[in-house]
Design an enzyme around this catalytic site. Structure first.
Site, short mmCIF file in Angstrom:
data_model
loop_
_atom_site.label_atom_id
_atom_site.label_comp_id
_atom_site.label_asym_id
_atom_site.label_seq_id
_atom_site.Cartn_x
_atom_site.Cartn_y
_atom_site.Cartn_z
N HIS A 63 20.32 46.66 1.97
CA HIS A 63 19.07 46.71 1.92
C HIS A 63 18.33 45.18 2.07
CE1 HIS A 63 18.85 46.25 -2.44
NE2 HIS A 63 17.56 45.29 -1.99
N ASP A 102 24.83 51.01 -0.22
CA ASP A 102 24.06 49.83 -0.29
C ASP A 102 24.93 48.60 -0.36
OD1 ASP A 102 21.92 48.20 -0.03
OD2 ASP A 102 20.97 48.62 -2.03
N SER A 186 18.41 41.21 -5.85
CA SER A 186 19.34 42.18 -5.06
C SER A 186 20.37 41.47 -4.48
CB SER A 186 18.45 42.92 -3.87
OG SER A 186 17.74 43.69 -4.63
#
Ligand SMILES: *[C@@H]1O[C@H](CO)[C@@H](O)[C@H](O)[C@H]1NC(C)=O
Ligand SMILES: *[C@@H]1O[C@H](CO)[C@@H](O)[C@H](O)[C@H]1NC(C)=O
Ligand SMILES: *[C@@H]1O[C@H](CO)[C@@H](O)[C@H](O)[C@H]1NC(C)=O
Ligand SMILES: *[C@@H]1O[C@H](CO)[C@@H](O)[C@H](O)[C@H]1NC(C)=O
Ligand SMILES: *[C@@H]1O[C@H](CO)[C@@H](O)[C@H](O)[C@H]1NC(C)=O
Ligand SMILES: *[C@@H]1O[C@H](CO)[C@@H](O)[C@H](O)[C@H]1NC(C)=O
Length: 236
Positions: A63, A102, A186
């Site tokens: 992502h 992901d 992230s």
């Protein structure tokens, strides 16, 4: 079921926006995590973490986007070295706002020269190996959940994994608590022992309690090895 998926979609919308530092924790000793990589989208200026798994491959979250450059051996994000161009290889089954898959590999167009400040981290060897519950996360993201400013220097925090049955999908690991990753973290590594077991994916919050989800790397070993060995390469 559909409600859960809708809710999960909304959570992803809310929390998957990169731009996801470490809340609590400590400033890392400079260059003590030489595998950590700072990743930026030069257009949107959104940032993510990543980690070097081979001279020419960085692992991060799918992502985090596609138009990215990476910085190796970073201490201070205000004094970055030259960026390295990469070719993104997201997992083909990753869809934005849908849980799972992901994970992304970034092929460095110029392989890194490994030294004291730039080095690789080990991946799990088998799919179902035991994972230590006491782990560590690190990043340059926000220092408060949902607000605050990103950290100039790398920070790290200890996290404890919870039973994975309480995670949403079967390809995730979860931790719970009041410290850990936030926006801008992230793509960074969940390190247990000396092994990267997870990739920071997203978190949800209720009443000041946070649950962070990590992509469970060992579930993707086959795909990873195919990419590293060049079997599925399509950038040639
Ligand atoms: C790490 O941070 C905690 C609080 O978050 C603090 O109590 C502790 O002294 C710090 N440790 C080091 C080595 O700085
Ligand atoms: C890392 O960056 C911080 C913040 O700019 C600075 O104080 C520190 O001296 C740097 N350390 C090294 C080893 O470059
Ligand atoms: C380590 O390698 C990086 C590039 O891969 C370079 O920027 C850095 O200066 C090197 N550090 C040392 C201590 O040689
Ligand atoms: C994490 O835990 C280890 C071992 O208990 C401790 O030495 C270290 O200071 C902790 N780190 C942080 C950032 O709290
Ligand atoms: C998760 O479970 C589903 C259904 O049981 C399966 O199709 C899928 O391959 C599993 N994913 C992983 C990463 O193990
Ligand atoms: C996060 O969401 C899950 C369901 O997706 C829920 O079971 C859990 O209680 C939530 N945790 C927090 C801290 O909000």
């Amino acid at each position: 079921m559909s409600v859960l998926w809708l809710m999960t979609g909304l959570l992803l919308l809310r929390f998957c926006a990169p731009g996801f530092s470490i809340v609590g924790g400590n400033v890392s000793v400079p260059h003590s995590r030489p595998y950590m990589v700072y990743i930026r989208d030069p257009v949107s200026e959104r940032v993510c973490g990543g980690f070097l798994i081979k001279e020419d491959f960085v692992m991060t979250a799918a992502h985090c986007g596609r138009h990215l450059v990476v910085y190796l051996g970073v201490n201070d994000t205000k004094l970055l070295p030259d960026s390295v161009a990469v070719h993104p290889i997201p997992h083909p089954e990753f869809y934005r706002n849908t849980p799972g898959y992901d994970i992304m590999l970034l092929k460095l167009k110029t392989p890194a020269t490994l030294n004291e400040t730039v080095n690789t981290i080990t991946l799990p060897k088998t799919e179902n190996g035991e994972i230590l519950k006491d782990c560590m996360v690190m990043g340059w993201g926000l220092e408060e959940y949902g607000h605050g400013s990103p950290s100039r220097v790398l920070k790290e925090a200890n996290v404890t994994l919870i039973d994975s049955k309480n995670c949403v999908t079967n390809d995730t690991l979860c931790s719970e608590g009041t410290t850990g990753t936030a926006e801008g973290d992230s793509g960074g590594a969940l390190v247990c022992g000396d092994v990267a077991q997870g990739i920071v994916s997203y978190y949800n919050e209720s009443n000041g309690e946070y649950r962070t989800r990590y992509t469970h790397i060992s579930k993707y070993l086959l795909w990873i090895h195919h990419i590293l060995l060049g079997i599925l390469n399509c950038w040639a």
